[in-house]
Design a protein around this motif. Structure first.
Motif, PDB file in Angstrom:
ATOM      1  N   ASN A  36      -2.811  18.237 -23.512  1.00 62.51           N
ATOM      2  CA  ASN A  36      -3.390  16.958 -23.096  1.00 62.51           C
ATOM      3  C   ASN A  36      -2.606  16.439 -21.892  1.00 62.51           C
ATOM      4  O   ASN A  36      -1.644  17.067 -21.436  1.00 62.51           O
ATOM      5  N   GLU A  37      -3.025  15.311 -21.361  1.00 61.06           N
ATOM      6  CA  GLU A  37      -2.396  14.760 -20.160  1.00 61.06           C
ATOM      7  C   GLU A  37      -0.938  14.398 -20.406  1.00 61.06           C
ATOM      8  O   GLU A  37      -0.081  14.601 -19.553  1.00 61.06           O
ATOM      9  N   ARG A  38      -0.656  13.840 -21.557  1.00 59.62           N
ATOM     10  CA  ARG A  38       0.724  13.463 -21.870  1.00 59.62           C
ATOM     11  C   ARG A  38       1.624  14.691 -21.927  1.00 59.62           C
ATOM     12  O   ARG A  38       2.741  14.685 -21.411  1.00 59.62           O
ATOM     13  N   ASN A  39       1.124  15.753 -22.541  1.00 65.95           N
ATOM     14  CA  ASN A  39       1.895  16.985 -22.614  1.00 65.95           C
ATOM     15  C   ASN A  39       2.073  17.617 -21.236  1.00 65.95           C
ATOM     16  O   ASN A  39       3.124  18.194 -20.937  1.00 65.95           O
ATOM     17  N   ALA A  40       1.050  17.465 -20.368  1.00 70.72           N
ATOM     18  CA  ALA A  40       1.157  18.007 -19.008  1.00 70.72           C
ATOM     19  C   ALA A  40       2.249  17.289 -18.225  1.00 70.72           C
ATOM     20  O   ALA A  40       3.030  17.927 -17.503  1.00 70.72           O
ATOM     21  N   LYS A  41       2.331  15.966 -18.359  1.00 71.15           N
ATOM     22  CA  LYS A  41       3.387  15.218 -17.659  1.00 71.15           C
ATOM     23  C   LYS A  41       4.765  15.609 -18.177  1.00 71.15           C
ATOM     24  O   LYS A  41       5.726  15.760 -17.401  1.00 71.15           O
ATOM     25  N   ARG A  73       0.823  -1.206   0.000  1.00 72.34           N
ATOM     26  CA  ARG A  73       0.000   0.000   0.000  1.00 72.34           C
ATOM     27  C   ARG A  73       0.859   1.259   0.000  1.00 72.34           C
ATOM     28  O   ARG A  73       0.480   2.285  -0.576  1.00 72.34           O
ATOM     29  N   GLU A  74       2.012   1.195   0.656  1.00 72.48           N
ATOM     30  CA  GLU A  74       2.882   2.367   0.701  1.00 72.48           C
ATOM     31  C   GLU A  74       3.494   2.687  -0.660  1.00 72.48           C
ATOM     32  O   GLU A  74       3.925   3.819  -0.898  1.00 72.48           O
ATOM     33  N   LYS A  75       3.556   1.694  -1.549  1.00 71.16           N
ATOM     34  CA  LYS A  75       4.141   1.915  -2.875  1.00 71.16           C
ATOM     35  C   LYS A  75       3.139   2.491  -3.868  1.00 71.16           C
ATOM     36  O   LYS A  75       3.525   2.866  -4.973  1.00 71.16           O
ATOM     37  N   TYR A  76       1.853   2.519  -3.487  1.00 71.23           N
ATOM     38  CA  TYR A  76       0.856   3.052  -4.407  1.00 71.23           C
ATOM     39  C   TYR A  76       1.084   4.531  -4.653  1.00 71.23           C
ATOM     40  O   TYR A  76       1.454   5.285  -3.748  1.00 71.23           O
ATOM     41  N   SER A  77       0.852   4.947  -5.877  1.00 69.76           N
ATOM     42  CA  SER A  77       0.989   6.359  -6.241  1.00 69.76           C
ATOM     43  C   SER A  77      -0.343   7.055  -6.023  1.00 69.76           C
ATOM     44  O   SER A  77      -1.354   6.682  -6.617  1.00 69.76           O
ATOM     45  N   ARG A  78      -0.340   8.047  -5.145  1.00 71.94           N
ATOM     46  CA  ARG A  78      -1.569   8.777  -4.834  1.00 71.94           C
ATOM     47  C   ARG A  78      -1.907   9.722  -5.976  1.00 71.94           C
ATOM     48  O   ARG A  78      -1.047  10.425  -6.500  1.00 71.94           O
ATOM     49  N   ARG A  79      -3.175   9.746  -6.357  1.00 70.54           N
ATOM     50  CA  ARG A  79      -3.606  10.642  -7.423  1.00 70.54           C
ATOM     51  C   ARG A  79      -3.553  12.088  -6.926  1.00 70.54           C
ATOM     52  O   ARG A  79      -4.156  12.438  -5.915  1.00 70.54           O
ATOM     53  N   ARG A  80      -2.823  12.915  -7.622  1.00 70.35           N
ATOM     54  CA  ARG A  80      -2.657  14.302  -7.217  1.00 70.35           C
ATOM     55  C   ARG A  80      -3.942  15.093  -7.495  1.00 70.35           C
ATOM     56  O   ARG A  80      -4.553  14.935  -8.548  1.00 70.35           O
ATOM     57  N   PRO A  81      -4.337  15.959  -6.553  1.00 70.81           N
ATOM     58  CA  PRO A  81      -5.551  16.754  -6.780  1.00 70.81           C
ATOM     59  C   PRO A  81      -5.338  17.782  -7.886  1.00 70.81           C
ATOM     60  O   PRO A  81      -4.237  18.292  -8.074  1.00 70.81           O
ATOM     61  N   TYR A  82      -6.391  18.078  -8.587  1.00 70.69           N
ATOM     62  CA  TYR A  82      -6.321  19.043  -9.679  1.00 70.69           C
ATOM     63  C   TYR A  82      -6.419  20.459  -9.126  1.00 70.69           C
ATOM     64  O   TYR A  82      -7.283  20.766  -8.298  1.00 70.69           O
ATOM     65  N   ASN A  83      -5.517  21.319  -9.558  1.00 73.18           N
ATOM     66  CA  ASN A  83      -5.465  22.703  -9.088  1.00 73.18           C
ATOM     67  C   ASN A  83      -6.072  23.602 -10.164  1.00 73.18           C
ATOM     68  O   ASN A  83      -5.517  23.759 -11.249  1.00 73.18           O
ATOM     69  N   ASP A  84      -7.226  24.215  -9.845  1.00 72.00           N
ATOM     70  CA  ASP A  84      -7.900  25.088 -10.818  1.00 72.00           C
ATOM     71  C   ASP A  84      -7.140  26.381 -11.066  1.00 72.00           C
ATOM     72  O   ASP A  84      -7.309  27.013 -12.118  1.00 72.00           O
ATOM     73  N   ASP A  85      -6.324  26.811 -10.089  1.00 67.81           N
ATOM     74  CA  ASP A  85      -5.621  28.088 -10.213  1.00 67.81           C
ATOM     75  C   ASP A  85      -4.292  27.956 -10.950  1.00 67.81           C
ATOM     76  O   ASP A  85      -3.646  28.980 -11.239  1.00 67.81           O
ATOM     77  N   ALA A  86      -3.857  26.735 -11.220  1.00 70.92           N
ATOM     78  CA  ALA A  86      -2.560  26.552 -11.885  1.00 70.92           C
ATOM     79  C   ALA A  86      -2.649  26.964 -13.344  1.00 70.92           C
ATOM     80  O   ALA A  86      -3.720  26.917 -13.967  1.00 70.92           O
ATOM     81  N   ASP A  87      -1.499  27.419 -13.890  1.00 77.07           N
ATOM     82  CA  ASP A  87      -1.451  27.815 -15.296  1.00 77.07           C
ATOM     83  C   ASP A  87      -1.617  26.594 -16.196  1.00 77.07           C
ATOM     84  O   ASP A  87      -1.030  25.544 -15.939  1.00 77.07           O
ATOM     85  N   ILE A  88      -2.400  26.750 -17.239  1.00 69.75           N
ATOM     86  CA  ILE A  88      -2.612  25.659 -18.201  1.00 69.75           C
ATOM     87  C   ILE A  88      -1.643  25.871 -19.359  1.00 69.75           C
ATOM     88  O   ILE A  88      -1.842  26.750 -20.213  1.00 69.75           O
ATOM     89  N   ASP A  89      -0.566  25.123 -19.348  1.00 69.95           N
ATOM     90  CA  ASP A  89       0.450  25.220 -20.405  1.00 69.95           C
ATOM     91  C   ASP A  89       0.575  23.902 -21.164  1.00 69.95           C
ATOM     92  O   ASP A  89       1.651  23.553 -21.631  1.00 69.95           O
ATOM     93  N   TYR A  90      -0.511  23.153 -21.263  1.00 67.82           N
ATOM     94  CA  TYR A  90      -0.477  21.853 -21.920  1.00 67.82           C
ATOM     95  C   TYR A  90      -1.742  21.682 -22.746  1.00 67.82           C
ATOM     96  O   TYR A  90      -2.735  22.400 -22.554  1.00 67.82           O
TER      97      TYR A  90
END
Length: 236
Positions: free
Chosen positions: A205-210, A186-203
């Motif tokens: 799609n999801e692949r480009n965001a990563k 369970r400790e190795k699971y990757s927690r889903r990061r919350p989406y930040n509405d105030d962050a700049d959108i510079d992508y």
């Protein structure tokens, strides 16, 4: 005169012989048909009896029968290997071709594919199935418990067995080891990061965001001033 009467009698004798032969032929065919009818009746009766037996068998009887036959062959093979002083598992692996091993591996993957998380009920069921597959019953301990508790080992609605069973030390250690494995996994699971509405959108799609996040992590400190100048419109 006598010769004339003999000539007249010959056609009558020939006709009588032909009629007799035809009658015998019909009787022979009749006996054959009678025998065939009796044989067909007997076969039909046997088929009805066999079908009645099959109808009374459980639905999965054929699969169980094939499984039992396979287990008997395995036991005989194990005895032969033991008599020759050979390891059965090693002999079995030597007899399996690469194509069969590959096909078996693909079938094993299809049998219990990991479809990811869909809902908590499905996740709980998969966890339950995984844990039950790991259970290896101790038949010797089971026989001891049968001798100790007798009919009380199979409780009914009127039975009261609370506090009468004490788990063995091996069982407790096995449970603790499994819980530790679950915690470690369970400790190795990757927690889903919350989406930040105030962050700049510079992508786009999801692949480009990563990709942008990785680029920012490695090169952000070198490009921070250039980005600020572009935003202020003071870039040269």
């Amino acid at each position: 005169g006598s010769s004339g009467s003999e000539d007249e009698a010959r056609p009558d004798m020939a006709a009588a012989a032909a009629a007799l032969q035809k009658r015998e032929e019909r009787l022979r065919r009749f006996r054959e048909l009678h025998l065939k009818r009796n044989e067909a009746r007997k076969l039909n009766h046997q088929e009805v009896v066999e079908e009645d037996k099959r109808m009374k068998l459980p639905p999965n009887w054929e699969a169980k029968k094939a499984r039992l036959e396979w287990e008997l062959k395995v036991e005989e093979k194990k005895k032969e290997c033991a008599a020759r002083g050979e390891d059965y598992e090693r002999v079995k692996l030597l007899e399996i071709s690469a194509e069969e091993a590959d096909r078996w591996e693909r079938k094993k993957k299809r049998k219990n594919p990991d479809l990811g998380f869909s809902d908590y009920a499905s996740a709980q069921l998969r966890q339950y199935q995984r844990l039950t597959r790991q259970i290896k019953p101790d038949l010797e301990e089971y026989e001891k418990m049968k001798e100790q508790y007798g009919e009380a080992l199979y409780p009914t609605s009127n039975s009261l067995l609370h506090g009468s069973h004490v788990p063995s030390k091996e069982g407790v250690d096995r449970m603790v080891a499994d819980l530790e494995k679950q915690i470690e996994k369970r400790e190795k699971y990757s927690r889903r990061r919350p989406y930040n509405d105030d962050a700049d959108i510079d992508y786009i799609n999801e692949r480009n965001a990563k990709f942008n996040k990785k680029a920012e992590r490695f090169y952000g400190k070198y490009t921070a001033e250039i980005k600020q100048n572009l935003e202020r419109g003071t870039a040269v």
